[in-house]
Design a protein around this motif. Structure first.
Motif, PDB file in Angstrom:
ATOM      1  N   ARG A   1       0.838  -1.198   0.000  1.00 46.44           N
ATOM      2  CA  ARG A   1       0.000   0.000   0.000  1.00 46.44           C
ATOM      3  C   ARG A   1       0.878   1.254   0.000  1.00 46.44           C
ATOM      4  N   ILE A   2       0.504   2.212  -0.820  1.00 45.15           N
ATOM      5  CA  ILE A   2       1.242   3.480  -0.869  1.00 45.15           C
ATOM      6  C   ILE A   2       0.620   4.446   0.127  1.00 45.15           C
ATOM      7  N   THR A   3       1.435   4.924   1.047  1.00 49.58           N
ATOM      8  CA  THR A   3       0.977   5.871   2.071  1.00 49.58           C
ATOM      9  C   THR A   3       1.898   7.089   2.058  1.00 49.58           C
ATOM     10  N   PRO A   4       1.434   8.204   2.642  1.00 45.97           N
ATOM     11  CA  PRO A   4       2.310   9.384   2.708  1.00 45.97           C
ATOM     12  C   PRO A   4       3.637   9.084   3.397  1.00 45.97           C
ATOM     13  N   TYR A   5       3.615   8.245   4.441  1.00 47.91           N
ATOM     14  CA  TYR A   5       4.857   7.969   5.164  1.00 47.91           C
ATOM     15  C   TYR A   5       5.815   7.133   4.322  1.00 47.91           C
TER      16      TYR A   5
ATOM     17  N   ILE B   1      15.500   2.760  11.326  1.00 46.97           N
ATOM     18  CA  ILE B   1      15.053   4.024  11.920  1.00 46.97           C
ATOM     19  C   ILE B   1      13.753   4.492  11.279  1.00 46.97           C
ATOM     20  N   ILE B   2      13.702   4.507   9.949  1.00 46.77           N
ATOM     21  CA  ILE B   2      12.529   5.031   9.253  1.00 46.77           C
ATOM     22  C   ILE B   2      11.303   4.155   9.502  1.00 46.77           C
ATOM     23  N   THR B   3      11.460   2.852   9.372  1.00 46.81           N
ATOM     24  CA  THR B   3      10.307   1.971   9.586  1.00 46.81           C
ATOM     25  C   THR B   3       9.930   1.901  11.065  1.00 46.81           C
ATOM     26  N   GLY B   4      10.926   1.889  11.950  1.00 48.89           N
ATOM     27  CA  GLY B   4      10.638   1.791  13.380  1.00 48.89           C
ATOM     28  C   GLY B   4       9.925   3.024  13.909  1.00 48.89           C
ATOM     29  N   LEU B   5      10.394   4.217  13.510  1.00 54.91           N
ATOM     30  CA  LEU B   5       9.743   5.442  13.956  1.00 54.91           C
ATOM     31  C   LEU B   5       8.308   5.485  13.454  1.00 54.91           C
ATOM     32  N   GLY B   6       8.097   5.097  12.199  1.00 49.93           N
ATOM     33  CA  GLY B   6       6.746   5.075  11.654  1.00 49.93           C
ATOM     34  C   GLY B   6       5.845   4.111  12.410  1.00 49.93           C
ATOM     35  N   ALA B   7       6.375   2.923  12.732  1.00 54.20           N
ATOM     36  CA  ALA B   7       5.578   1.936  13.460  1.00 54.20           C
ATOM     37  C   ALA B   7       5.195   2.450  14.846  1.00 54.20           C
ATOM     38  N   PHE B   8       6.113   3.113  15.527  1.00 49.56           N
ATOM     39  CA  PHE B   8       5.838   3.607  16.875  1.00 49.56           C
ATOM     40  C   PHE B   8       4.786   4.714  16.844  1.00 49.56           C
ATOM     41  N   VAL B   9       4.918   5.648  15.924  1.00 50.63           N
ATOM     42  CA  VAL B   9       3.950   6.743  15.856  1.00 50.63           C
ATOM     43  C   VAL B   9       2.571   6.216  15.461  1.00 50.63           C
ATOM     44  N   ARG B  10       2.524   5.254  14.547  1.00 52.10           N
ATOM     45  CA  ARG B  10       1.232   4.668  14.170  1.00 52.10           C
ATOM     46  C   ARG B  10       0.605   3.908  15.336  1.00 52.10           C
ATOM     47  N   ALA B  11       1.446   3.429  16.246  1.00 54.61           N
ATOM     48  CA  ALA B  11       0.916   2.749  17.435  1.00 54.61           C
ATOM     49  C   ALA B  11       0.345   3.739  18.445  1.00 54.61           C
ATOM     50  N   LEU B  12       0.665   5.019  18.278  1.00 53.31           N
ATOM     51  CA  LEU B  12       0.168   6.054  19.182  1.00 53.31           C
ATOM     52  C   LEU B  12      -1.050   6.781  18.643  1.00 53.31           C
ATOM     53  N   THR B  13      -1.144   6.898  17.333  1.00 53.20           N
ATOM     54  CA  THR B  13      -2.243   7.656  16.726  1.00 53.20           C
ATOM     55  C   THR B  13      -2.496   7.141  15.314  1.00 53.20           C
ATOM     56  N   PRO B  14      -3.777   7.165  14.867  1.00 52.92           N
ATOM     57  CA  PRO B  14      -4.068   6.757  13.490  1.00 52.92           C
ATOM     58  C   PRO B  14      -3.919   7.884  12.484  1.00 52.92           C
ATOM     59  N   ARG B  15      -3.570   9.083  12.922  1.00 55.67           N
ATOM     60  CA  ARG B  15      -3.404  10.191  11.993  1.00 55.67           C
ATOM     61  C   ARG B  15      -2.364   9.836  10.939  1.00 55.67           C
ATOM     62  N   ARG B  16      -2.759   9.788   9.692  1.00 58.92           N
ATOM     63  CA  ARG B  16      -1.875   9.285   8.636  1.00 58.92           C
ATOM     64  C   ARG B  16      -0.685  10.210   8.380  1.00 58.92           C
ATOM     65  N   TRP B  17      -0.803  11.518   8.733  1.00 59.78           N
ATOM     66  CA  TRP B  17       0.309  12.432   8.521  1.00 59.78           C
ATOM     67  C   TRP B  17       1.203  12.567   9.749  1.00 59.78           C
ATOM     68  N   ALA B  18       0.808  11.978  10.867  1.00 64.14           N
ATOM     69  CA  ALA B  18       1.630  12.081  12.080  1.00 64.14           C
ATOM     70  C   ALA B  18       3.007  11.441  11.910  1.00 64.14           C
ATOM     71  N   PRO B  19       3.125  10.233  11.314  1.00 69.06           N
ATOM     72  CA  PRO B  19       4.468   9.671  11.118  1.00 69.06           C
ATOM     73  C   PRO B  19       5.351  10.527  10.208  1.00 69.06           C
ATOM     74  N   VAL B  20       4.735  11.150   9.190  1.00 71.72           N
ATOM     75  CA  VAL B  20       5.507  12.011   8.286  1.00 71.72           C
ATOM     76  C   VAL B  20       6.089  13.189   9.066  1.00 71.72           C
TER      77      VAL B  20
ATOM     78  N   MET C   1      14.708   0.089  18.972  1.00 66.23           N
ATOM     79  CA  MET C   1      13.960   0.619  20.117  1.00 66.23           C
ATOM     80  C   MET C   1      12.544   1.023  19.713  1.00 66.23           C
ATOM     81  N   PHE C   2      12.407   1.742  18.602  1.00 66.20           N
ATOM     82  CA  PHE C   2      11.077   2.166  18.170  1.00 66.20           C
ATOM     83  C   PHE C   2      10.203   0.966  17.836  1.00 66.20           C
ATOM     84  N   TRP C   3      10.783  -0.050  17.204  1.00 65.97           N
ATOM     85  CA  TRP C   3      10.016  -1.252  16.889  1.00 65.97           C
ATOM     86  C   TRP C   3       9.560  -1.961  18.164  1.00 65.97           C
ATOM     87  N   ILE C   4      10.430  -2.015  19.157  1.00 67.04           N
ATOM     88  CA  ILE C   4      10.070  -2.682  20.410  1.00 67.04           C
ATOM     89  C   ILE C   4       8.974  -1.918  21.140  1.00 67.04           C
ATOM     90  N   TRP C   5       9.061  -0.598  21.161  1.00 65.66           N
ATOM     91  CA  TRP C   5       7.997   0.194  21.785  1.00 65.66           C
ATOM     92  C   TRP C   5       6.676  -0.007  21.056  1.00 65.66           C
TER      93      TRP C   5
END
Length: 548
Positions: free
Chosen positions: A44-48, A137-156, A197-201
């Motif tokens: 799937r193509i997403t903004p992040y 780093i890029i995938t882990g940070l995205g995964a952590f932010v998506r685990a906190l909020t569904p806002r699609r632009w928040a990880p970006v 670390m981000f993936w583990i969180w």
């Protein structure tokens, strides 16, 4: 209440981002979100994903270039020692019998295995590891932010804040992931540990059922036990690969868990105890270093004292803009994981200042990451149509633009300064990478011992497989008296008062085969036994030592 994907999201401070402990994830209408097929999610193509791909277009060439900075030599030399003797490697930088070392981490062991499997020398292996770390780093940070909020632009927004929302000055340390510092440390264990670390969180939030708009995981032990095993092993790898990041990840785990304690059943407690047991057993079984009895190095603390001098210069914008975001999150949820993690890491950093153990200042990036992520999530709550009508998002935009300018010197790692206007070159902060010692490969071989002095040669030469008399870095596995003696003997060798007899005694004592003299070191040794074989582009003389 959780964030929803409504067309007109609420202003910052009016909605929560995570589910309370035990609350199941649901869509905007309260129904569970139907699972998507694995392949559909994968492609799937997403903004992040688009943003991450753009970042990788820069990071991959950066990994191929791998600008020289201080710690690369240490990491490459450690891979060399493991590559030569995986079961009992010698000391990483000086020619003394191996007695383990905290530098022999899981990350370095993996690097040695990659080096052996591919046939690449350690420096070339680090190029591959740098690409892997960038993706983590890029995938882990995205995964952590998506685990906190569904806002699609928040990880970006989080990705931009993570790299550019810092301060007016650049601090170059491993683990300090400002864009300029991160691009120097792509191949470092700290980059690897931060991504993991981000993936583990993210995984922790998923196991606790606290991911917005995601249905809880199956309660089947066949699903839960392997996931808790993997989580425990991942935590162990981070703790040993970069202990400073280990401090942050433990504080983050605690910050996440505190908000879920009341909702945990006995079986959940046993599963989390299982993860903790996996970490403990793995740490105790690690053959290269005893993490539990590591102690504190005075040299390490002295090295990090400066981290407490001007922190606002390095982190000011993150603090000014991120603290209000954390306050808003705290008002919505007193047990917010970002807030709790911030407070716990702040306590660790504060302990470093009060106790004089200044190496705890390396946990600063944990504080900054919480501020950066909170800023991104709060900004993502604002609709794009209102973006420049809200004071907060205007401030975020200005700070990010300024941050990009502060970090703009990174471009000089890939493109010569001569290709840019002088006004830009003179007004952009940068960190000039060191030239390498690849010119020595024609003369020296693995295991040769070099007498030299100065930060650059001591830090770099071990990367090529050589040993230096004086260690370029403190090593808790080597007695401080040994390190001090070698440092003193090196100073004596290069002093003006040193006689030929004194120099030969030191050469014999340390089995020196080569001497490298920089222009600022003084007179080049001459006479029988000293032969200048070449001079580097930087004016360093390489001298072959042969007993007359």
């Amino acid at each position: 209440m959780t964030d929803t994907a409504a067309s007109s999201p609420p202003a910052p401070g009016t909605s929560a981002d995570v589910h309370p402990a035990g609350e199941s994830a649901a869509g905007g209408d309260g129904s569970a979100v139907p699972p998507q097929s694995f392949l559909r999610r994968l492609f799937r193509i997403t903004p992040y994903r688009v943003t991450g791909f753009i970042f990788m277009l820069v990071l991959v060439p950066m990994a191929a270039r791998l600008p020289w900075s201080g710690d690369i030599g240490q990491h490459a030399s450690t891979i060399w020692r493991l590559r030569e003797n995986l079961s009992h490697p010698t000391s990483p930088m000086i020619d003394v019998p191996g007695n383990g070392s905290p530098y022999f981490s899981p990350y370095q062991v993996f690097g040695a295995l990659v080096s052996l499997a591919t046939g690449l020398v350690p420096l070339k292996t680090l190029h591959l590891l740098a690409v892997m770390n960038s993706l983590l780093i890029i995938t882990g940070l995205g995964a952590f932010v998506r685990a906190l909020t569904p806002r699609r632009w928040a990880p970006v927004l989080a990705l931009f804040c993570y790299f550019f929302l810092w301060g007016v000055d650049v601090s170059v340390w491993s683990g300090y992931e400002s864009w300029l510092s991160f691009c120097l440390g792509l191949s470092y264990p700290s980059a690897f540990a931060a991504g993991l670390m981000f993936w583990i969180w993210a995984g922790t939030l998923r196991l606790l059922g606290r991911v917005p708009e995601r249905a809880p995981l199956s309660d089947s032990l066949a699903v839960r036990v392997p996931l808790h095993l993997v989580l425990g092993l991942g935590l162990f790898v981070v703790l040993l690969s970069h202990p400073f990041t280990g401090i942050v990840i433990c504080m983050g785990m605690a910050g996440i868990m505190i908000g879920s304690l009341r909702g945990l059943a006995l079986r959940n407690w046993l599963l989390w105890a299982f993860s903790a047991l996996v970490v403990l057993v793995a740490v105790l079984a690690w053959p290269y270093w005893d993490l539990l009895n590591q102690g504190q190095s005075a040299a390490l603390d002295a090295m990090h004292r400066g981290l407490y001098s001007h922190p606002l210069n390095w982190f000011g914008f993150a603090v000014v803009i991120g603290l209000p975001a954390l306050v808003m999150r705290f008002r919505r949820n007193k047990l917010d994981p970002l807030v709790l993690t911030f407070l716990l890491v702040a306590a660790a950093v504060g302990y470093g200042w009060v106790s004089g153990h200044y190496s705890f200042g390396r946990a600063y990036p944990g504080l900054i990451a919480m501020l950066q992520i909170a800023t991104a999530i709060e900004a993502a709550n604002v609709p794009w149509k209102q973006w420049f009508k809200r004071e907060y998002t205007v401030l975020v935009s200005v700070a990010l633009v300024f941050g990009m300018w502060v970090q703009a010197g990174t471009v000089f790692y890939l493109i010569p300064k001569s290709d840019f206007p002088k006004g830009m070159v003179d007004n952009v902060q940068t960190w000039n990478p060191w030239p390498g010692y690849q010119w020595t490969a024609k003369y020296l071989k693995y295991g040769d011992i070099v007498m030299t002095t100065g930060e650059r040669p001591l830090a770099q030469l071990p990367a090529y497989g050589y040993f230096t008399v004086q260690a370029g870095y403190p090593d808790p596995a080597v007695a401080q008296s040994v390190l001090d003696e070698r440092s003193h003997d090196t100073w004596v060798f290069f002093s003006k008062e040193a006689t030929d007899d004194t120099k030969w005694q030191l050469i014999d004592k340390y089995h020196v085969g080569w001497v490298i003299i920089r222009p600022e070191d003084g007179v080049v040794p001459t006479g029988p036994g000293f032969q200048v074989v070449t001079t580097s582009p930087q004016g360093e003389d390489l001298i072959k030592v042969t007993k007359p």
